[in-house]
Design an enzyme around this catalytic site. Structure first.
Site, short mmCIF file in Angstrom:
data_model
loop_
_atom_site.label_atom_id
_atom_site.label_comp_id
_atom_site.label_asym_id
_atom_site.label_seq_id
_atom_site.Cartn_x
_atom_site.Cartn_y
_atom_site.Cartn_z
N CYS A 37 0.84 -1.20 0.00
CA CYS A 37 0.00 0.00 0.00
C CYS A 37 0.87 1.25 0.00
O CYS A 37 1.75 1.39 0.85
CB CYS A 37 -0.91 0.03 1.21
SG CYS A 37 -1.85 1.57 1.28
N GLY A 81 -5.03 3.14 -13.41
CA GLY A 81 -5.71 3.40 -14.67
C GLY A 81 -4.79 3.24 -15.87
O GLY A 81 -3.65 2.77 -15.76
O1 RRO Z 1 -6.32 2.38 0.86
C1 RRO Z 1 -5.48 2.85 0.05
O2 RRO Z 1 -5.17 4.04 0.05
C2 RRO Z 1 -4.80 2.01 -0.95
C3 RRO Z 1 -4.34 0.73 -0.71
BR1 RRO Z 1 -4.64 -0.18 0.89
C4 RRO Z 1 -3.58 0.06 -1.70
O3 RRO Z 1 -3.10 -1.07 -1.56
N1 RRO Z 1 -3.36 0.72 -2.87
C5 RRO Z 1 -3.83 1.96 -3.10
O4 RRO Z 1 -3.60 2.53 -4.17
N2 RRO Z 1 -4.55 2.61 -2.13
#
Ligand code: RRO
Length: 306
Positions: free
Chosen positions: A133, A219
């Protein structure tokens, strides 16, 4: 054309899943009712990532649209493990497809709790370990280090018999090295790519647009990066690869499968059209037949060089 696949021992009707966090199945049921189950666009459902404790997520604004994609800075808002098991899991278990639960923790102990508790639930077909993340400020992203990824897998592998899928980050020089480390330590599959770190400024104030300052780009803008990383990872591992990143058409999905993915996931395209994945699946079947392929092409990768 037969699109059915088996991945980590799970039989799926076709190879199009959702990317974690890009389709709210509980809200969709509220909006579409029983139609959602009849026309469910994905062959397996991957939940939004959950953490051991509840999280509020990042301050708004959390989204920024770019010319060919979007930047998110959601920040993992979720009800926490207990809230998920009590309130969300019973709803998600009613979906007409296998359920994959995405989990993340800033600590190895937290990951162990998540894997132990989620893995004990019969409603759960597999667990995705989100080690990638971009929107948490805990410092180290485990998935950027092959050794850290392997150590995490080694600790989690004995805790469940359920398949473990490792969600890889694109922000490394050698994603195949991380994927190989995960495979050696017991991962059943890898999924990639997560979003690429990105920033946008408010055109009026000149300050960062997103509340958290930066976020993750997804995207069409990242499709070429995703195709390349899927190609490199699929050439390096024998476990299945679930490819994603900017898939908007059947041709995009076909390209990813022909580069070595066993399945694909649709993410950002579902925000514009919640049934995009159903269209992509139909277009994929046409694309593969047009190419004279009678089965899904895992193994027909045109190039295995990195
Ligand atoms: O929740 C998020 O901000 C998020 C997660 Br967990 C992720 O794995 N990938 C992303 O782009 N946003």
């Amino acid at each position: 054309m037969e699109l059915g696949i088996e991945i980590c021992g799970i039989r799926l009707e076709h190879p199009v899943l959702n990317g974690s966090g890009t389709f709210d199945a509980i809200a969709a049921r509220g909006a579409f009712g029983d139609r959602l189950d009849r026309d469910f666009p994905f062959s397996a459902f991957v939940s939004k990532t959950i953490t051991p404790e509840p999280r509020a997520g990042n301050p708004p604004p959390r989204l920024y649209e770019t010319p060919a994609g979007m930047i998110n800075s959601i920040g993992l808002p979720n009800k926490g493990l207990e809230g998920f098991l009590e309130r969300d899991l019973p709803e998600l278990a009613r979906l007409p497809v296998p359920l994959i639960v995405s989990v993340m923790s800033p600590t190895r102990e937290g990951f162990a709790t998540l894997v132990g508790r989620v893995g004990a639930r019969a409603e759960v077909a597999a667990i995705e370990l989100n080690v990638s993340c971009p929107n948490v400020s805990s410092g180290l992203i485990v998935g950027e280090q092959p050794d850290e990824t392997a150590a995490l897998l080694a600790a989690l592998r004995p805790l469940t018999d359920k398949p473990l899928i490792v969600k890889l980050t694109p922000t490394v020089a050698d994603p195949a090295a991380v994927a190989s480390a995960a495979e050696r330590a017991g991962a059943d599959a890898v999924s990639l790519i997560n979003t690429l770190r990105a920033t946008a400024l408010d055109p009026v104030s000149g300050e960062p647009w997103l509340g958290a300052g930066s976020g993750g780009l997804s995207g069409a803008a990242i499709r070429a990066v995703a195709l390349d990383q899927v190609r490199r990872v699929a050439a390096a591992v024998s476990i299945p690869v679930i490819g994603m990143g900017g898939i908007e058409t059947g041709a995009d999905a076909s390209a990813m499968l022909r580069l070595g993915a066993s399945a694909v996931a649709v993410g950002t395209a579902s925000f514009r059209d919640p049934l995009a994945a159903a269209r992509i699946r139909a277009e994929l079947a046409e694309d593969l037949s047009r190419r004279g392929l009678e089965r899904l092409p895992r193994g027909l990768s045109p190039s295995t060089s990195t």
